[in-house]
Design an enzyme around this catalytic site. Structure first.
Site, PDB file in Angstrom:
ATOM      1  N   HIS A  75       0.804  -1.223   0.000  1.00 52.14           N
ATOM      2  CA  HIS A  75       0.000   0.000   0.000  1.00 52.14           C
ATOM      3  C   HIS A  75       0.833   1.268   0.000  1.00 52.14           C
ATOM      4  O   HIS A  75       0.314   2.367   0.222  1.00 52.14           O
ATOM      5  CB  HIS A  75      -1.012  -0.016   1.144  1.00 52.14           C
ATOM      6  N   CYS A  97       1.559  -2.016  -4.738  1.00 51.59           N
ATOM      7  CA  CYS A  97       0.610  -2.647  -5.660  1.00 51.59           C
ATOM      8  C   CYS A  97       0.397  -1.719  -6.872  1.00 51.59           C
ATOM      9  O   CYS A  97       0.241  -0.502  -6.704  1.00 51.59           O
ATOM     10  CB  CYS A  97      -0.703  -2.858  -4.916  1.00 51.59           C
ATOM     11  N   GLU A 127      -2.273   3.625   3.179  1.00 51.37           N
ATOM     12  CA  GLU A 127      -2.353   3.948   1.750  1.00 51.37           C
ATOM     13  C   GLU A 127      -2.634   5.428   1.544  1.00 51.37           C
ATOM     14  O   GLU A 127      -2.021   6.091   0.707  1.00 51.37           O
ATOM     15  CB  GLU A 127      -3.465   3.110   1.108  1.00 51.37           C
ATOM     16  N   CYS A 193     -10.223  -0.341  -5.789  1.00 52.81           N
ATOM     17  CA  CYS A 193      -9.869  -1.719  -6.158  1.00 52.81           C
ATOM     18  C   CYS A 193     -11.013  -2.590  -5.660  1.00 52.81           C
ATOM     19  O   CYS A 193     -11.301  -2.612  -4.450  1.00 52.81           O
ATOM     20  CB  CYS A 193      -8.573  -2.140  -5.483  1.00 52.81           C
ATOM     21  N   SER A 267      -5.349 -10.981   3.442  1.00 52.08           N
ATOM     22  CA  SER A 267      -4.053 -11.185   4.089  1.00 52.08           C
ATOM     23  C   SER A 267      -3.872 -12.630   4.561  1.00 52.08           C
ATOM     24  O   SER A 267      -2.879 -12.964   5.196  1.00 52.08           O
ATOM     25  CB  SER A 267      -3.931 -10.237   5.283  1.00 52.08           C
TER      26      SER A 267
HETATM   27 FE1  SF4 Z   1      -3.708  -4.014  -4.489  1.00 53.52          FE
HETATM   28 FE2  SF4 Z   1      -6.337  -4.250  -4.303  1.00 53.52          FE
HETATM   29 FE3  SF4 Z   1      -4.767  -5.946  -2.984  1.00 53.52          FE
HETATM   30 FE4  SF4 Z   1      -4.920  -3.423  -2.216  1.00 53.52          FE
HETATM   31  S1  SF4 Z   1      -6.554  -4.912  -2.212  1.00 53.52           S
HETATM   32  S2  SF4 Z   1      -3.070  -4.621  -2.456  1.00 53.52           S
HETATM   33  S3  SF4 Z   1      -5.147  -2.365  -4.143  1.00 53.52           S
HETATM   34  S4  SF4 Z   1      -4.926  -5.731  -5.206  1.00 53.52           S
END
Ligand code: SF4
Length: 630
Positions: A75, A97, A127, A193, A267
Site C-alpha cells: 500500500h 501494488c 495507503e 480496487c 491477508s
Molecule cells: Fe492491491 Fe487491491 Fe490488494 Fe490493495 S486490495 S493490495 S489495491 S490488489
C-alpha cells in the site's frame, strides 16, 4: 459435509506480489526490511521473519543505513520517506501494488497541473498517508461518510482503493449537482480496487446458500473481520479461525453441517486455506468442492457521465486483474527469456534497478546488466523512467532483465540503418544457402542472389563464404535475379522474407556495374579523334593488335601499324610493351576505338631522302622484275 472454498479466498494479487518479492529479496540478500507492515497477519509475518524479512514501523526507518536492503509494502509509503532512504544509500525495492501506484501517479500529475486534489478515504490509513504525500499541499482527505468541500479551482477526486462502490456513487451524484451551478471542472477518478468488495459480495452470497461459514484469517486484519461481519449478518452459523488448530478445536461444531463455505481475507496465506481444506475433507469422506471461478461478478462503478458539463469519472480498470489485463503486454506478462519488454523504473538501488513490467512480478536489472560500458551509476536513473529490457530469466517472483542487451541491439540497429542508408555497405557473407549468400547486419538478414555476386557466372558459391562483399540494396523489382544466371537466378522459395522489413536483398553486381559505367563515361569523355594516347599491347590477331588504354580494349589494325606492308604485328610491336598511338576512330555505341601506330612513325620516302641522298652508292638485292624495270 460439502466444503466450498471461495474463489477469492486469500491473498489478493497486490499482497501476493509483495510477499513473493520479499521472499525473493531475502533469499538473495540474507535479510531485508519491509517498510511498514507487509500483511496484517501474524502467521505470515512470522513466516517471513523466519526467512529474514523484518517489518519495520515507518517511525523506525531512521535506523536504516546505507547498504541496508528495504522493500516498500503493497500500500506504499510517503514519497518523502522513500526519497530520504534513497539519499541515505538504502537499497530500495518497491512492492507497491500497481493499483496503488497508479493512484499515486495520478494524484501527483493532477497536483502538478494545478488541480485541488481530494482523497476520499481514511486519513489514518497507510495507503492514504502515502497517497497524500504525492499531492503536496493541494490535497484534502475526506472520509467516505462525508461530502467533500469543493473550492473554485479545478478539482480531481480520487478514492482510497478499499472504499465501497456505493460511496463512489454518492460522491458522483454530489459532484454532478455541484457542476450544475459551478464552472470549475471537477473530475472523479474511480480508483477503487474492487477486490475487497468482490470478496465481501462472494462471502455474502456463499453465506446465504451454505449451512455454515468458516472465515479464516487474522483478528488484526480489518479486511478479514469485515468478511466475518458480512457473512455473520447473512448466516448466524459463521465461525472464525486464525489457524488450523483453532479449526480443530471447533470441528465438532462444524462437521455435522451439510455444507460449509470457507472464506478468507486478502491477508490470509494460501497455505492456511489448503491446510484447513484438507483437515475438513479428512474429517468427512464426503465431497470437497473448490470453486475455481468467481461466483459473483465484481460490481463496476456506475457508468461515467460523458457530457462536458458533467463530472467525469475514470473508466480505467479497477481491480488488479483488470489493470493487468489492460497492460500492453496483454494480461499477465509472459516472462519468456529473450522477450523484449518496456518497463517503468520503480526503484533504484546500489545493486540494480527494479522496474514494473506490467505483470504480476517486477523486473530486476542487475547493475552488471544496466549499461553497455559496464558502468552503473544509480543517479542516472529516476523513478518513472521508461526502459526497454530483455527478459533473462524468471524465478522466485522476480524477473531478471537486461537493459544492456537492448542497448546493444539498438546500437547495432542504428549502425545497420546508417550502413543501409549510406548506399553502399560491406558485409561478411556467413552462410551459403540455396540460390545465394546470406549475412547478418544487426538484426537485418541480407540475402545476395548468386547472380548478384559479381558480373559473371559463379559456379562455386562456397568460394564466397566468409568473404566480405561491398553491397547495395536492390530496388524491389530487381530482387529476383536475372533469368538463366547460374541456372538458379530466381531467389529461392525458402528465402522469401518472413519479416519483410528485416530481410533485405542486396547486390555486389549492381555496384560493379555502376562503377564500370562511371569509368566508361570518364574514359569516353576524355578521349577524342587524333588524340595521342599510350596503350599497352595485350594480344595479337591476324588482323592487328589489341591494345589496352586505361583498361579499355582498343584495336590497332595491321594496316595501321607500319608504312610497309606487314603480315605479322609482332614485326612492329611486342606484347606487354607500351607505345604511343593516335586515335583514328571512336564509336561509343559499339564501344570500338581504332588506333594507329604508323602515323606516329616517319614515312619511308622521308627516311630514304635523308638516308640515301642522290649520288650515294649502295648495294641492293633484286626483289621483283617488271616490264618497266626492276
Ligand atoms: Fe492491491 Fe487491491 Fe490488494 Fe490493495 S486490495 S493490495 S489495491 S490488489
Amino acid at each position: 459435509m460439502k466444503v466450498t472454498v471461495a474463489s477469492k479466498a486469500g491473498f489478493c494479487n497486490g499482497v501476493r506480489r509483495a510477499v513473493q518479492t520479499a521472499e525473493a529479496l531475502a533469499e538473495k540478500y540474507g535479510a531485508i526490511y519491509v517498510l511498514g507492515e507487509l500483511v496484517h497477519n501474524e502467521n505470515v509475518t512470522e513466516h517471513l521473519r523466519s526467512k529474514g524479512v523484518i517489518c519495520l514501523k515507518l517511525d523506525s526507518v531512521d535506523s536504516l543505513k546505507a547498504g541496508d536492503v528495504a522493500l516498500i509494502r503493497a500500500h506504499g509509503i510517503p514519497k518523502q520517506i522513500e526519497e530520504e532512504l534513497k539519499a541515505r544509500g538504502v537499497t530500495l525495492f518497491d512492492a507497491t501494488c500497481p493499483v496503488v501506484k497508479r493512484n499515486q501517479q495520478l494524484v501527483m500529475q493532477r497536483a502538478e497541473q494545478g488541480d485541488d486534489v481530494i482523497i476520499i478515504g481514511d486519513k489514518n490509513h497507510d495507503e492514504v498517508i502515502g497517497l497524500q504525500s504525492y499531492a503536496g499541499d493541494r490535497v484534502t482527505v475526506v472520509d467516505s461518510e462525508s461530502l467533500p468541500q469543493i473550492g473554485s479551482k479545478n478539482t480531481s477526486i480520487v478514492f482510497q482503493t478499499t472504499v465501497l462502490s456505493q460511496k463512489f456513487k454518492k460522491i458522483q451524484d454530489f459532484v454532478k449537482n455541484f457542476q450544475k451551478n459551478n464552472k470549475n471542472l471537477v473530475e472523479i477518478f474511480n480508483t477503487i480496487c474492487y477486490t475487497t468488495e468482490a470478496m465481501q459480495n462472494e462471502a455474502r452470497s456463499l453465506a446465504s446458500t451454505s449451512s455454515a461459514v468458516l472465515v479464516l484469517g487474522s483478528r488484526t486484519s480489518a479486511n478479514t473481520l469485515r468478511l466475518f461481519e458480512v457473512a455473520k449478518r447473512q448466516n448466524p452459523r459463521t465461525f472464525f479461525a486464525e489457524s488450523a488448530d483453532e479449526v480443530r478445536m471447533q470441528i465438532s461444531k462444524i462437521k455435522d453441517f451439510e455444507s460449509v463455505s470457507i472464506v478468507a481475507g486478502a491477508s490470509t496465506p494460501p497455505w492456511l486455506i489448503r491446510e484447513v481444506t484438507k483437515l475438513m475433507s479428512d474429517t468427512q469422506t464426503q465431497e470437497t468442492e473448490v470453486i475455481k471461478e468467481a461466483t459473483l461478478q465484481e460490481q463496476p462503478a456506475t457508468t461515467p457521465a460523458t457530457e462536458p458539463t458533467e463530472p467525469t469519472a475514470s473508466t480505467e480498470p479497477t481491480t488488479m486483474d483488470e489493470l493487468m489485463s489492460a497492460t500492453p503486454h496483454g494480461g499477465y506478462t509472459e516472462y519468456k527469456p529473450g522477450k523484449r519488454v518496456k518497463g517503468t523504473v520503480i526503484s533504484v538501488g546500489a545493486d540494480g534497478i527494479v522496474i514494473n513490467i506490467g505483470g504480476k512480478n517486477d523486473g530486476f536489472i542487475d547493475k552488471s546488466e544496466a549499461s553497455l560500458d559496464g558502468e552503473y551509476n544509480p543517479a542516472d536513473y529516476k523513478l518513472g523512467d521508461e526502459l526497454q529490457v530483455i527478459i533473462l530469466s524468471s524465478k522466485s517472483g522476480q524477473v531478471q532483465c537486461s537493459k544492456k542487451q537492448v542497448d546493444k541491439i539498438i546500437r547495432e540497429d542504428e549502425e545497420a540503418e546508417k550502413a543501409l542508408n549510406s548506399g553502399e555497405f560491406s558485409l561478411k557473407m556467413t552462410e551459403v544457402v540455396k540460390g545465394g549468400l546470406r549475412g547478418k547486419l544487426g538484426r537485418y538478414t541480407i540475402f545476395v542472389p548468386a547472380s548478384q555476386i559479381r558480373m559473371g557466372y559463379v559456379s562455386n558459391l562456397e568460394e564466397y563464404k566468409d568473404k566480405t562483399l561491398r553491397l547495395v540494396l536492390m530496388p524491389p523489382k530487381e530482387k529476383a535475379a536475372p533469368e538463366g544466371e547460374n541456372g538458379e537466378g530466381e531467389a529461392p522459395q525458402e528465402e522469401k522474407p518472413q519479416k519483410k522489413s528485416r530481410y533485405l536483398f542486396a547486390s555486389h553486381r549492381l555496384l560493379l556495374e555502376k562503377e564500370k559505367k562511371e569509368r566508361e563515361d570518364t574514359f569516353w569523355n576524355s578521349i577524342h579523334v587524333n588524340d595521342i594516347i599510350t596503350g599497352k599491347v595485350k594480344r595479337f590477331t591476324s588482323f592487328g593488335a589489341f591494345v589496352s588504354v586505361k583498361g579499355f580494349d582498343c584495336l590497332a589494325h595491321i594496316s595501321e601499324l607500319s608504312w610497309n606492308k606487314i603480315t605479322d604485328p609482332s614485326t612492329v610491336l611486342t606484347i606487354g610493351e607500351s607505345y604511343d598511338f593516335v586515335v583514328l576512330k571512336l564509336d561509343r555505341e559499339t564501344g570500338r576505338i581504332s588506333l594507329g601506330y604508323k602515323q606516329l612513325q616517319p614515312k619511308p620516302y622521308e627516311v630514304a631522302k635523308e638516308k640515301y641522298p642522290v649520288g650515294t652508292i649502295i648495294k641492293g638485292r633484286v626483289e621483283r622484275i617488271f616490264s618497266y624495270g626492276a
